[in-house]
Motif scaffolding. Structure first.
Motif, PDB file in Angstrom:
ATOM      1  N   GLU A 186      15.941  19.729  36.891  1.00  9.12           N
ATOM      2  CA  GLU A 186      16.726  18.483  36.846  1.00  9.12           C
ATOM      3  C   GLU A 186      16.587  17.817  35.484  1.00  9.12           C
ATOM      4  O   GLU A 186      17.537  17.214  34.977  1.00  9.12           O
ATOM      5  CB  GLU A 186      16.276  17.509  37.952  1.00  9.12           C
ATOM      6  N   ALA A 189      18.764  19.695  33.094  1.00  8.28           N
ATOM      7  CA  ALA A 189      20.166  19.344  33.367  1.00  8.28           C
ATOM      8  C   ALA A 189      20.484  17.972  32.775  1.00  8.28           C
ATOM      9  O   ALA A 189      21.566  17.764  32.207  1.00  8.28           O
ATOM     10  CB  ALA A 189      20.424  19.356  34.873  1.00  8.28           C
ATOM     11  N   PHE A 190      19.532  17.042  32.870  1.00  9.47           N
ATOM     12  CA  PHE A 190      19.719  15.708  32.293  1.00  9.47           C
ATOM     13  C   PHE A 190      19.890  15.808  30.780  1.00  9.47           C
ATOM     14  O   PHE A 190      20.782  15.197  30.194  1.00  9.47           O
ATOM     15  CB  PHE A 190      18.512  14.813  32.642  1.00  9.47           C
ATOM     16  N   GLU A 191      19.032  16.617  30.141  1.00 14.66           N
ATOM     17  CA  GLU A 191      19.126  16.797  28.684  1.00 14.66           C
ATOM     18  C   GLU A 191      20.488  17.373  28.298  1.00 14.66           C
ATOM     19  O   GLU A 191      21.108  16.921  27.334  1.00 14.66           O
ATOM     20  CB  GLU A 191      18.037  17.754  28.195  1.00 14.66           C
ATOM     21  N   ASN A 192      20.935  18.343  29.055  1.00 13.06           N
ATOM     22  CA  ASN A 192      22.194  19.009  28.717  1.00 13.06           C
ATOM     23  C   ASN A 192      23.410  18.103  28.915  1.00 13.06           C
ATOM     24  O   ASN A 192      24.437  18.286  28.256  1.00 13.06           O
ATOM     25  CB  ASN A 192      22.369  20.286  29.562  1.00 13.06           C
ATOM     26  N   ALA A 193      23.272  17.133  29.812  1.00 12.81           N
ATOM     27  CA  ALA A 193      24.394  16.244  30.104  1.00 12.81           C
ATOM     28  C   ALA A 193      24.503  15.091  29.111  1.00 12.81           C
ATOM     29  O   ALA A 193      25.476  14.355  29.109  1.00 12.81           O
ATOM     30  CB  ALA A 193      24.248  15.688  31.523  1.00 12.81           C
ATOM     31  N   ARG A 194      23.509  14.927  28.212  1.00 13.79           N
ATOM     32  CA  ARG A 194      23.507  13.783  27.293  1.00 13.79           C
ATOM     33  C   ARG A 194      24.456  14.004  26.134  1.00 13.79           C
ATOM     34  O   ARG A 194      24.616  15.099  25.662  1.00 13.79           O
ATOM     35  CB  ARG A 194      22.094  13.529  26.743  1.00 13.79           C
TER      36      ARG A 194
ATOM     37  N   SER B  13      20.198   4.494  31.078  1.00 12.84           N
ATOM     38  CA  SER B  13      20.721   5.729  30.484  1.00 12.84           C
ATOM     39  C   SER B  13      19.627   6.782  30.301  1.00 12.84           C
ATOM     40  O   SER B  13      19.918   7.894  29.864  1.00 12.84           O
ATOM     41  CB  SER B  13      21.388   5.423  29.139  1.00 12.84           C
ATOM     42  N   LYS B  17      16.024  10.534  37.476  1.00  9.86           N
ATOM     43  CA  LYS B  17      16.233  10.252  38.895  1.00  9.86           C
ATOM     44  C   LYS B  17      15.285   9.136  39.330  1.00  9.86           C
ATOM     45  O   LYS B  17      14.295   8.855  38.661  1.00  9.86           O
ATOM     46  CB  LYS B  17      16.026  11.505  39.753  1.00  9.86           C
TER      47      LYS B  17
END
Lengths: 194, 468
Positions: A186, A189-194, B13, B17
Motif C-alpha cells: 500500500e 502504491a501511495f508513492e506511485n500515485a503521487r 496529502s 491510510k
C-alpha cells in the motif's frame, strides 16, 4: 515488544510536575549504541551526587519494593524526544507510569516499548499520593483489557483511555513496525500515485 | 470542499491510510538523522533483516555528540567516538550519504536542512530530535520522533501518528528595538505554559510573524516543543521562496517555477477553523529571559522573578520553590545586573548567520567582561565560513569570544562543552532544565542580543541600553 495486560504492584511516587527527559536520563548517558542497561542511570542526577555518592533521601534509593509502577506529577516526560527515557524506566523494572498528563513524544515512545502510560484525573492522582502516605505498601492494580486502574485498599477506581490499535499492540506484544511492513504494498502504491 | 488549514492540506496529502480507532499512516518525505538517536534503529533493522527502504530521502550528519574544537582530529572521548563511528559504518552499509565532520555541509541537523534546501514547503519531515519543529518555518510539517519511529521510517518511509489538534498563534504589530523572534517565542511559551501546546500542532501567523526573516521564523518554530506542541508551521511566502532559491537541493529551472506555483497554494483557507487560538501584540513584547528550570518560567528582562506567595496553586508553588532553589534566586528579585559566568551563543535555536551578525553588531569594538567565558558555536560549516568571510570571526576574537566549530555543544552538554556546577550561563539555546548544560549548571535562556550584551558587561543586561 513484551506483552502487557495486568500489573498489580507497589509503586514509587515522584510528585514533581513537568518532570523532563533530561532528569529521567541526562544527555551524557545517551552515548550508547545498544538499548541495554539505561536503568542504571535512571534519574541519575537525583540518585547520585557529582562524586557518584548515593543521595540517601531520594525515593528510588529507598525503594526495596520491586515496584512495577511509577507515579508522577502532571506533564511527565516533557522535553526531548530521546527514547532512552522510556528505555531507562522500563529497564529499571517499571511496566506502568501513572500521571495526570504526558508529553506527546514520551507517550508514544513508552507505548512503542511495552511501557503503559496511564493517564488519570488530578483527583485520582491525589488519591494515589494520599494512599501511599497512609501505607507505604499500598498496591495499585492496572488492567489494560478493561482499561481500569484501582487502589487496592480503598477500592477507588478510574477508567483510562487508550486507542484500540495501541491497546491491541500492547496486549499482543506487536510493534508498529510489524504493522507497517505488512502494508508495504500500500505504501508503494501511495508513492506511485503521487 | 471545506476550508482547510495549511497543516490539514499537507497532512491529508501524506496519509497512506487511517487505522480505525488508531493513528494515521503518514508518509515521510525527508528523514533527518544524526549519531545519537539512530544506532539502536539501525540495530533493529539488522535484527529483523530489513534494508533501508528509501535511502535517497535521508539527510545525515554528526552534531550532538562531537567536539567543537579540533574536529580534524579523532574524537578523544571513547564513547562519543564509538557512537560517531557507528553512524559512519551504518551509513556506509546502507549507502546513505553522510555530511560528516570536516564536510562543507556538516552542521546541526536543523540548521543544515533549510540551509541546503532540503527543507521545502509542503514536505513532511521527521528526525529523532524534538527540535525538528524548526523546519516548519518553511511551511513543512516537521516533528521529532523516537528511535523506534526512526526504525519505522528507515524500514517503510512511514510513521504511525495520531492526528494532532490545531492551534493558531497570531502575533500582530511591530517589534520594538532590541526585541527578536527569540523574545517572541519565550514570551508566548511563558503565557501558554510548558504543556499548553501538548496534543496540538501550531500555526504561527499575524503581521509580526510575516515581517520576520526566514531565520528568525526558524527560531520561533524551533521552540514549539517547549510548550508541548509537536510542531509549528508558518505559511510559505516570498521570504521563504527568496531564501530557498539557488540552494544546493532546491529545485532548479522550470521545476523551480512549478514548485513555487504549488507552494503558493499552501496557505490556510479563509474560514478554516482551529481547536484553539492565542493572539499576542508585538508591542507588548520586551527582551525576554527565563529565570527557572523550564522554558515557560520567563519574564521581561526589566521584570522581577515571581514571588512564591503570588502563586495560588500548591503544586505550582512547590515547583517554583524548587526551581528558584536550584537557580539560587529569590522570589521578587530583579535579574538585571545579576552577575553570570558563561555566555553561550549557539544551538539549533540561535546559531545561524543572522544570529552571529546580530551578536557581532553589539560586540564590535568592545571587550567581553573578565568574569565571562564566552562561546560562540556556529550552527554549520557554512555559517562558520560566512562568519569568516564577513570578518565576524575577527570581531569575536578581538572581543575575547571563542568562535568554535559547528555542533550542538553546550545546548545539551553531551560533549565537553559544559557549564560547571553552580555556574550561571546566559544561553541562546532552548532548554533551561536542571543540569541541561552540564550537571548542576544554571541556565538563563535569552536572545543572541541579550547574550552578547551580557557578555560585554558581565551581568544580565538589557541590550537596549547598549544600542544607539
Amino acid at each position: 515488544m513484551e506483552k502487557l495486560n495486568k500489573v498489580n504492584s507497589k509503586f514509587v511516587v515522584l510528585p514533581n510536575e513537568n518532570l523532563d527527559t533530561d532528569q529521567i536520563i541526562p544527555s551524557r548517558f545517551l552515548k550508547a549504541t545498544t538499548r541495554e542497561a539505561f536503568g542504571d542511570n535512571l534519574f541519575r542526577d537525583w540518585r547520585y551526587d557529582l562524586e557518584g555518592k548515593m543521595i540517601e533521601d531520594f525515593v528510588l534509593n529507598n525503594d526495596n519494593s520491586d515496584a512495577e509502577i511509577l507515579v508522577a506529577g502532571k506533564n511527565f516526560g516533557c522535553g526531548s524526544s530521546r527514547e532512552h527515557a522510556a528505555w531507562a524506566i522500563f529497564d529499571y523494572g517499571f511496566r506502568v507510569v501513572i500521571s495526570s498528563f504526558y508529553a506527546d513524544i514520551f507517550k508514544s515512545n513508552a507505548l512503542n516499548n511495552g511501557l503503559l502510560p496511564v493517564q488519570v484525573s488530578e483527583d485520582f492522582l491525589a488519591q494515589i499520593f494520599a494512599a501511599q502516605e497512609a501505607n507505604a505498601d499500598e498496591i495499585i492494580n492496572v488492567d489494560l483489557e478493561t482499561q481500569t486502574v484501582s487502589i487496592a485498599s480503598t477500592g477507588a477506581q478510574e477508567n483510562f483511555e487508550i486507542n484500540g490499535y495501541k491497546k491491541d499492540c500492547l496486549l499482543n506484544g506487536f510493534d508498529d513496525i510489524d504493522y507497517l511492513i505488512n502494508i508495504k504494498e500500500e505504501i508503494i502504491a501511495f508513492e506511485n500515485a503521487r | 470542499m471545506s476550508a482547510k488549514t495549511i497543516f490539514e492540506k499537507i497532512w491529508d496529502s501524506h496519509v497512506v491510510k487511517s487505522i480505525p480507532d488508531g493513528p494515521d499512516v503518514l508518509y515521510i518525505d525527508k528523514h533527518l538523522i544524526h549519531e545519537v538517536t539512530t544506532p539502536q534503529a539501525f540495530e533493529g533493522l539488522k535484527n529483523r533483516g530489513l534494508p533501508v527502504f528509501r535511502k535517497e530521502h535521508i539527510l545525515a550528519t554528526t552534531d550532538h555528540n562531537i567536539p567543537t574544537k579540533d574536529q580534524h582530529l579523532p574524537i578523544k572521548e571513547a564513547l562519543s567516538r564509538k557512537q560517531v563511528e557507528a553512524l559512519r559504518e551504518n551509513c556506509k552499509e546502507h549507502d546513505i550519504e553522510l555530511f560528516d565532520l570536516g564536510h562543507k555541509n556538516q552542521g546541526i541537523i536543523h540548521v543544515i536542512g533549510p540551509q541546503l534546501g532540503v527543507t521545502q514547503p509542503g514536505r513532511t519531515i521527521v528526525c529523532g530530535d524534538s527540535h525538528t519543529s524548526t523546519h516548519g518555518a518553511l511551511g513543512a510539517i516537521a516533528f521529532g520522533i523516537g528511535t523506534s519511529e526512526v526504525e519505522q521510517v528507515f524500514a517503510t518511509q512511514c510513521v504511525l501518528q495520531p492526528r494532532p489538534k490545531s492551534m493558531r498563534v497570531e502575533v500582530n504589530g511591530v517589534l520594538s528595538k532590541g526585541v527578536t523572534s527569540k523574545d517572541i517565542i519565550l514570551h508566548i511559551i511563558s503565557k501558554i505554559s510548558t504543556s499548553g501546546g501538548t496534543g496540538y500542532f501550531v500555526e504561527y501567523c499575524g503581521t509580526a510573524v510575516e515581517g520576520l526573516s526566514m531565520e528568525a521564523r526558524m527560531t520561533i518554530c524551533n521552540m514549539s516543543i517547549e510548550m508541548g506542541a509537536r510542531g509549528g508551521i508558518i505559511a510559505p511566502d516570498q521570504i521563504t521562496f527568496d531564501y530557498l532559491e539557488g540552494r544546493e537541493f532546491s529545485p532548479k529551472g522550470a521545476e523551480w517555477d512549478s514548485e513555487v506555483a504549488r507552494w503558493k497554494a499552501l496557505c490556510t483557507d479563509a474560514g478554516a477553523t482551529y481547536d484553539k487560538t492565542h493572539i499576542f501584540k508585538a508591542e507588548d513584547i520586551e527582551p525576554y529571559i527565563t529565570y527557572g528550570t523550564n522554558p515557560s518560567m520567563g519574564i521581561s528582562i526589566t521584570g522581577n522573578v515571581p514571588t512564591l506567595d503570588s502563586i495560588e496553586d500548591e503544586s505550582e508553588r512547590n515547583a517554583m520553590e524548587k526551581a528558584l532553589d536550584y537557580m539560587a534566586l529569590e522570589g521578587g528579585q530583579e535579574l538585571l545586573g545579576k552577575e553570570v559566568d558563561y555566555v553561550f551563543i549557539g544551538s539549533c535555536t540561535n546559531s545561524r548567520i543572522e544570529d552571529l551578525r546580530a551578536a557581532a553588531a553589539i560586540i564590535k569594538g568592545k571587550q567581553k567582561a573578565d568574569n565571562i567565558t564566552a562561546w560562540i558555536v556556529p550552527g554549520s560549516k557554512d555559517v562558520e565560513r560566512l562568519a569568516q568571510e564577513e570578518g565576524l570571526d575577527k570581531i569575536f576574537a578581538d572581543a575575547g569570544f571563542e568562535l568554535r566549530e559547528p555542533g550542538c555543544s553546550a545546548c545539551l552538554g553531551m560533549n565537553e562543552d559544559k557549564v560547571p556546577r553552580g555556574k550561571y550561563c546566559v544561553s541562546t539555546s532552548n532548554r533551561n532544565f536542571e543540569g541541561r548544560q552540564g550537571p548542576g549548571s544554571r541556565t538563563f535562556l535569552a536572545s543572541p542580543l541579550t547574550a552578547a550584551a551580557t557578555a560585554i558587561t558581565g551581568k544580565i543586561t538589557d541590550v537596549r541600553t547598549l544600542m544607539n
